[in-house]
Design an enzyme around this catalytic site. Sequence first.
Site, PDB file in Angstrom:
ATOM      1  CG  HIS A  29      38.251  68.178  55.054  1.00  0.00           C
ATOM      2  ND1 HIS A  29      36.900  67.989  54.943  1.00  0.00           N
ATOM      3  CD2 HIS A  29      38.819  66.951  54.900  1.00  0.00           C
ATOM      4  CE1 HIS A  29      36.647  66.712  54.723  1.00  0.00           C
ATOM      5  NE2 HIS A  29      37.803  66.049  54.700  1.00  0.00           N
ATOM      6  CG  HIS A  32      36.187  66.264  58.518  1.00  0.00           C
ATOM      7  ND1 HIS A  32      37.547  66.361  58.493  1.00  0.00           N
ATOM      8  CD2 HIS A  32      35.890  65.056  57.978  1.00  0.00           C
ATOM      9  CE1 HIS A  32      38.065  65.251  57.977  1.00  0.00           C
ATOM     10  NE2 HIS A  32      37.067  64.451  57.647  1.00  0.00           N
ATOM     11  CB  CYS A 137      41.866  53.484  46.790  1.00  0.00           C
ATOM     12  SG  CYS A 137      42.214  55.207  47.247  1.00  0.00           S
ATOM     13  CB  CYS A 140      38.665  54.726  49.511  1.00  0.00           C
ATOM     14  SG  CYS A 140      38.633  55.799  48.127  1.00  0.00           S
ATOM     15  CB  CYS A 154      41.158  55.685  43.557  1.00  0.00           C
ATOM     16  SG  CYS A 154      39.866  56.272  44.661  1.00  0.00           S
ATOM     17  CG  HIS A 157      41.163  59.599  47.038  1.00  0.00           C
ATOM     18  ND1 HIS A 157      40.357  58.586  47.491  1.00  0.00           N
ATOM     19  CD2 HIS A 157      41.150  60.555  47.986  1.00  0.00           C
ATOM     20  CE1 HIS A 157      39.902  58.899  48.686  1.00  0.00           C
ATOM     21  NE2 HIS A 157      40.356  60.090  49.014  1.00  0.00           N
ATOM     22  CE  LYS A 304      35.745  64.551  48.813  1.00  0.00           C
ATOM     23  NZ  LYS A 304      36.263  63.245  49.060  1.00  0.00           N
ATOM     24  CE  LYS A 307      47.522  66.819  54.167  1.00  0.00           C
ATOM     25  NZ  LYS A 307      48.311  65.635  54.361  1.00  0.00           N
TER      26      LYS A 307
HETATM   27  O1  ME8 Z   1      35.150  58.508  55.206  1.00  0.00           O
HETATM   28  N1  ME8 Z   1      32.466  67.842  51.503  1.00  0.00           N
HETATM   29  O2  ME8 Z   1      36.276  59.562  56.913  1.00  0.00           O
HETATM   30  P1  ME8 Z   1      36.642  60.938  56.195  1.00  0.00           P
HETATM   31  C1  ME8 Z   1      31.557  67.305  52.336  1.00  0.00           C
HETATM   32  N2  ME8 Z   1      36.398  57.382  58.297  1.00  0.00           N
HETATM   33  N3  ME8 Z   1      31.794  66.204  53.059  1.00  0.00           N
HETATM   34  C2  ME8 Z   1      32.982  65.621  52.938  1.00  0.00           C
HETATM   35  C3  ME8 Z   1      33.983  66.128  52.094  1.00  0.00           C
HETATM   36  C4  ME8 Z   1      33.677  67.308  51.355  1.00  0.00           C
HETATM   37  N4  ME8 Z   1      34.552  67.890  50.544  1.00  0.00           N
HETATM   38  N5  ME8 Z   1      35.065  65.319  52.195  1.00  0.00           N
HETATM   39  C5  ME8 Z   1      34.724  64.345  53.081  1.00  0.00           C
HETATM   40  C6  ME8 Z   1      35.642  58.528  56.324  1.00  0.00           C
HETATM   41  N6  ME8 Z   1      33.484  64.531  53.524  1.00  0.00           N
HETATM   42  C7  ME8 Z   1      35.483  57.316  57.222  1.00  0.00           C
HETATM   43  C8  ME8 Z   1      34.052  57.275  57.706  1.00  0.00           C
HETATM   44  S1  ME8 Z   1      32.058  56.197  59.125  1.00  0.00           S
HETATM   45  C9  ME8 Z   1      31.788  54.752  59.848  1.00  0.00           C
HETATM   46  C10 ME8 Z   1      33.727  56.104  58.592  1.00  0.00           C
HETATM   47  C11 ME8 Z   1      32.726  63.691  54.475  1.00  0.00           C
HETATM   48  O3  ME8 Z   1      37.396  61.713  57.230  1.00  0.00           O
HETATM   49  C12 ME8 Z   1      32.737  62.236  54.067  1.00  0.00           C
HETATM   50  O4  ME8 Z   1      31.786  62.032  53.053  1.00  0.00           O
HETATM   51  O5  ME8 Z   1      37.261  60.709  54.888  1.00  0.00           O
HETATM   52  C13 ME8 Z   1      32.402  61.567  55.367  1.00  0.00           C
HETATM   53  O6  ME8 Z   1      31.010  61.525  55.557  1.00  0.00           O
HETATM   54  C14 ME8 Z   1      33.058  62.471  56.397  1.00  0.00           C
HETATM   55  O7  ME8 Z   1      33.364  63.696  55.738  1.00  0.00           O
HETATM   56  C15 ME8 Z   1      34.328  61.877  56.973  1.00  0.00           C
HETATM   57  O8  ME8 Z   1      35.227  61.621  55.925  1.00  0.00           O
END
Ligand code: ME8
Length: 683
Positions: A29, A32, A137, A140, A154, A157, A304, A307
């Site tokens: 998304h 990322h 959760c 998370c 949570c 979420h 935020k 999905k």
């Molecule tokens: O948290 N805006 O993975 P993830 C900005 N696997 N950043 C966002 C966001 C948004 N709307 N939503 C998510 C994980 N992120 C773990 C991390 S690290 C050792 C393990 C950011 O796929 C989120 O804050 O849920 C995180 O830094 C990254 O995307 C990956 O999120």
Amino acid sequence: MSSKGNDPPAPGGKFYITTAIDYPNSVPHLGHAYEKTVADFYARWHRQQGLDTHLLTGLDEHGEKIQEAAEKAGTTPQAFVDDQAKVFRALCQELEISNDDFIRTSEPRHHRFAAELFARLQARGDVYFGNYEGDYCISCESFYTDSQLQDGKCPIHGRPTERVKEESYFFRLGKYRPWIQEHIRSHPEFIYPEERRNEILSRLDEEVRDLSISRCTFNWGIPVPGDSRHVIYVWFDALSNYISALLSPRNLYERFWPADVHVIGKDIIWFHTVIWPCILHSAGHPLPRQVYVHGFILDREGRKMAKHLGNVVDPLEVARRHGPEVLRYYFLRAFASGLDGKFSLEELIERYHGELGNDLGNLILRVVKLVESKFAGCLAPGGAVEADLDPLPVEEEYARLVERREHHRALEALWAFIRKTNAYLNERAPWKESDSRANARTLYNALEALRGIASLLAPVMPRTAAAVAEQIGIPPAPGSLAAFGQTAYRVVRKGPLFPRLEAPPAAGAGGLPPAAHPQPSGPPAESDPFSWLDLRVGLIEEVKEHPNADSLYVLTVNLGSERRTVCAGLRKHLQPQELERRKVVVLANLKPAKLRGLESRGMILATDRRDGKVAPVDPGQAAVGERVQVSGIAGPAKPAITLKDFEKTPLRMKGGRVVYGEKPLWTSAGEVGCEAADGATVR
Ligand code: ME8
């Protein structure tokens, strides 16, 4: 503990920067994409400064959530993540992320290190076996205490958590509370921005419980050394990627560890600023120098993107439609470092036309054209230099802001310089001036400014920066800037860098939209009455009959930022159910009017069909709230217009499209259409 990790990187030293590793349970998304762009910006900048730079990103492939996603997809977890990895790698490529490695936690190199780290903590006496009961959760992959839950759900979420009771290995996190408190207090740079640091410090004032670091109710993970009934908790597993990736295929640990910056989002700050440092400390590894916490990308309503909310924007789609570098620029310029920001395609397009097209694109076009026509494309050093256009002070300011992690302000400083150079050209007007020496001086100074601009643009828009360098005949992205007045230039004219968006970009087309034309000069487009109109995509949410008028409906229309009541004369033509949930185009700045006692704020655009019915025009899949445009006509809408004003902008049907003059109306989703005959008036 070694303080090695907290010294700023020495010039000619190294810079190791990481992103979070993403959960591949779904498609990538915008969050990322944003995080990777920010990390890539800092990596490119440090590389350009001559530091040996290593950028790591990757995927967090284990855990219950991935196992469930694979089951739903009817495949094995490994096959599932193998497929997903292709999509996430494609995102990196598309966005020109210059990562040096891409770690996947299902790789053997990662398994080895994560298990070793677990065993090391055990050997230190920091792991014990016990029973766990808590609220989990799965989104998370995290436990929450009663006080953290919001209405029993949570806090991230908003979903019900699951009561989990199982045996588990525990890490003695609580024991390290005073130590981590002290570390954060004595290293103000450890957590950026300061608000996040304060948040963590106050959370550390409360009790810190030991951390459950294994699970035994599913098996998609790394087995606990010596106890294969358990898999290592997904967060313990995931965090260790920052080191596991350095150990193989080449051992880069000595070169790059500790990390200089971990770039993460604000929902995972506790894991990175408390849990990870305590694990490292227990295992005897130096700590990362900084955890940089970015904000969230929010939707128009300030929620935020997630999905489960159905408001996720596909970054690959945006990059393909508008150009990956335009998206990179928008992320880095429009979203203040460390803060949340709302994503709007309309703003992206506005910045494209204004800051990229008018400011930067125009500058390069003018300079190159003039050097070509007046000096056969070549200008050598000589003559007086204009201290005001010396790019060195801007570079210093830019570097200072980047060092403070305020990249959006660094870009503001760069744009102030671009505008200053444009103003300088306007003032000197070399196109009117006949004195050749004066012109040589003006244009040489402008070329010097462009050299600096190309260099500072490189970490943001690498291809564009290289194109600017090419057009003025210098090597791409010089490291630090050469002294003023030393470079010889030979310009090479190419097409415009940011052509105006002439027509809606074809879906799926790569790079910038195809049909485009340069508009470096000419009458200001703002004067066209079409620019007065605020035409927006609206969603009809409710349809009621007007109590005092047989021909009118009273509609509740969602315009993205607000809901409006609009009275529309559609009652004789359409049933309520034909209008409900329908997207329409609304003239949003029409002066409010009372229609048979009810105030109507706006007008739905519609036209007559051959069968005598009236049909609203159709904006297709465009986003609610998006502005409807005509190419080549920009400018802010008037606060309010009258019907008379509106009549000055005749809109008609042509070939199933709504046109103004000969130009079609469009949104990012395509042209605005309607089933009506050619020539029918749209009103
Ligand atoms: O948290 N805006 O993975 P993830 C900005 N696997 N950043 C966002 C966001 C948004 N709307 N939503 C998510 C994980 N992120 C773990 C991390 S690290 C050792 C393990 C950011 O796929 C989120 O804050 O849920 C995180 O830094 C990254 O995307 C990956 O999120």
